[in-house]
Design a protein around this motif. Structure first.
Motif: not given
Lengths: 366, 252
Positions: A231-235, A240-242
């Motif tokens: 999630l860290y990388a995605a944010q 990114a919508n999580i």
């Protein structure tokens, strides 16, 4: 398999008096690549760069240069040179004296000395600037002097510590391209530290994403953006919508989750045993499409929401949408042939869909 | 200065005394000027040699020690310089602290003749003027960028090269200022040679003092002052030519 020039094996760095440390750094840097160390401030990216340059020493682990252990070898004796943050040019020396510093330290003088300086200045397009002083140069020119000074000894690896941070926003973009093409021209391995994800995405062959003294993910810019492992990388990279969603049921190749009272079938990228009660669904803003009620037949496969704000950006329109369950979502729409009139009003109700399979499914970060 | 106030009303309040300028061409004045120059030169050189390492140490020491060390450096200079020269007298005299300590340690058998020598004058001048050398160098060195050290080391500089190629050229303008701050006063200080020196350590300042205070020869004193001023002007011009070459400013 690409040939590595620098290899870090289980490198640990533990400074005195601070809680911060670098832990378990495993990294292969390939010959001729442009590698970026990316992360927020305090993640240890600069410390890792300084470890490579020999300005600090690891507490344990191996640092290899072409397979030879170089732990303990001081900075002067490594074929690795550094472009410092803010360039650290000597203000009381002319451009030529700055660039020739390393040669003078080796006692190189006369014809060879001047020859090498003019060669390297030509490469960074600074011919004719020999007699100028750093204070008389623009930020971009200072950067090139710093690069020329670091390249004069023909190092195998050039380390760059936030080379763009001292520059104006406007020239950053053009200097990125310039730096990248210089690297290609020279064929030297570049390792750059940055906290700017856009810079990392646009310049790197590979990105090393770091967090709290550890490497989180090593990937190409595309890999990092399209398949983040955490999630860290995605944010951190891109927007990114999580959605953290309860898992309804798990099937052989898919899993079923609910979002806004609607059931969605998600292809299962996680291993069966990795799936717990919840999964995180990550959808990039540009992977969403917004439709108005007249454009859809049934709203069963769409997420209903209301437009909260509209930001027009020329080639794109950025929408902030509040879903029916109250979740805020970012949506980016492009002007293209299919939808030339992106006309959204605040308060308008919209229905969101996304391209099946473009979502990323992740567990919570441990 | 070329005109002096004369006590003799009949001659008018102001009067040209060309005679006193002609006197300046006597070999005595040349010798005194040269002697003043020698004293000041040795004083200045000693101040550079002693002051530079102190300034470098001050600039590179941990931050929390700096204020304390700067205070230690400056506190003695809160008292009158004349008082401090008298304090030096008690250190240097035959039964003073230095000779006493050396005798006690058995390093010497007889007290060294320290007081009323040229050495005593140099010691007095160095002691009085040393802070004027240390402070300008310290102020500049204190602003060095620690990344220069790393950059220099990364480019292969040894510790000696680091000093002679980075610190020294960087601090040279400050050394120049320090030299001016020490040399010019050293040329004119008169009470140090008169208190610590003997007749052989007279400087131009003493001559001026003698002419004005004791001989009531104001025109002579004025003329000698002008000679000294002219010498200092020449020195300042030489300094400007040496240190004010075009050099790059600091990075913004």
């Amino acid at each position: 398999m690409q040939q590595s020039i620098i290899t870090c094996r289980d490198l640990v760095w533990q400074p005195k008096k601070t809680a911060f440390s670098l832990q378990a750094i495993d990294l292969d840097i390939y010959v001729g690549e442009f590698l970026t160390l990316l992360g927020p401030s305090g993640c240890g990216k600069t410390s890792l760069l300084r470890l490579l340059g020999g300005l600090i020493e690891p507490a344990s682990g191996d640092l290899l240069l072409r397979g030879k252990r170089i732990n303990g070898l001081d900075a002067a004796h490594r074929p690795i040179n550094m472009v410092f943050q803010n360039y650290a040019l000597f203000p009381f020396m002319s451009v030529a004296d700055n660039v020739g510093f390393a040669l003078r330290c080796q006692g190189i003088r006369g014809e060879a000395y001047h020859q090498r300086i003019s060669e390297i200045l030509e490469k960074v397009h600074l011919t004719g600037f020999e007699k100028r002083y750093p204070s008389e140069l623009s930020g971009g020119q200072q950067q090139r002097v710093a690069i020329a000074r670091a390249l004069i000894n023909k190092p195998s690896v050039l380390l760059l510590d936030e080379p763009m941070s001292a520059l104006d926003k406007q020239i950053k973009r053009s200097l990125r391209r310039e730096l990248k093409s210089l690297q290609k021209e020279l064929g030297i391995t570049f390792v750059m530290v940055t906290h700017d994800q856009e810079e990392a995405l646009s310049m790197s062959d590979r990105i090393v994403l770091m967090r709290e003294g550890r490497i989180v993910q090593i990937d190409t810019p595309r890999g990092m953006y399209e398949s983040p492992k955490t999630l860290y990388a995605a944010q951190f990279i891109g927007e990114a919508n999580i959605f953290r969603l309860p898992v309804k049921s798990v099937h052989d190749k898919s899993l079923i989750v609910t979002l806004c009272d609607r059931t969605f079938l998600i292809k299962k990228p996680l291993k069966h045993e990795e799936i717990t009660t919840h999964v995180n669904l990550i959808i990039r803003p540009e992977d969403f499409q917004a439709w108005d009620s007249s454009e859809i037949e049934s709203d069963k496969l769409y997420l209903p929401g209301r437009v909260e704000s509209v930001i027009y950006k020329g080639s794109t329109v950025e929408l902030q949408v509040i879903l029916s369950d109250g979740t805020p979502v970012s949506v980016t729409e492009f002007f293209d042939e299919t939808d030339e009139t992106l006309d959204y009003r605040c308060g308008e109700s919209v229905h969101l869909s996304w391209q099946a399979g473009w979502e990323v499914v992740l567990n919570d970060d441990s | 200065m070329s005109v002096s106030l004369n006590g003799n009303i009949k001659e008018g309040l102001f009067h040209w005394h060309g005679l006193h300028y002609r006197e300046l061409f006597q070999p005595l004045y040349a010798r005194l000027l040269w002697q003043s120059f020698e004293f000041s030169f040795v004083t200045t050189l000693t101040c550079v040699l002693l002051g530079y390492p102190v300034a470098l140490a001050l600039a590179t020491m941990p931050k929390r020690w700096k204020p304390i060390c700067l205070m230690l450096l400056l506190i003695p200079f809160w008292s009158s310089s004349l008082v401090r020269i008298y304090a030096l007298l008690t250190l240097l005299k035959a039964k003073g602290l230095i000779n006493g300590a050396l005798l006690y340690l058995g390093i010497i058998k007889m007290p060294l003749p320290l007081l009323y020598t040229k050495v005593a004058v140099i010691i007095g001048q160095v002691y009085t003027l040393l802070p004027f050398m240390i402070l300008p160098i310290y102020v500049l060195l204190d602003e060095y960028d620690s990344s220069w050290i790393e950059a220099a080391k990364d480019l292969g500089a040894s510790s000696t090269q680091l000093f002679w190629r980075i610190f020294w050229p960087y601090s040279l303008p400050a050394v120049g200022s320090g030299v001016m701050c020490v040399f010019l006063p050293a040329m004119t200080l008169f009470y140090i040679p008169s208190l610590l020196g003997d007749r052989s350590s007279l400087m131009l300042g003493n001559v001026i003092q003698e002419q004005i205070m004791n001989q009531d020869n104001w025109p002579g004193g004025a003329a000698t002052s002008l000679l000294l001023t002219a010498a200092l002007l020449v020195f300042t011009l030489v300094y400007r030519a040496l240190f004010h070459k075009k050099r790059g400013g600091r990075l913004g």
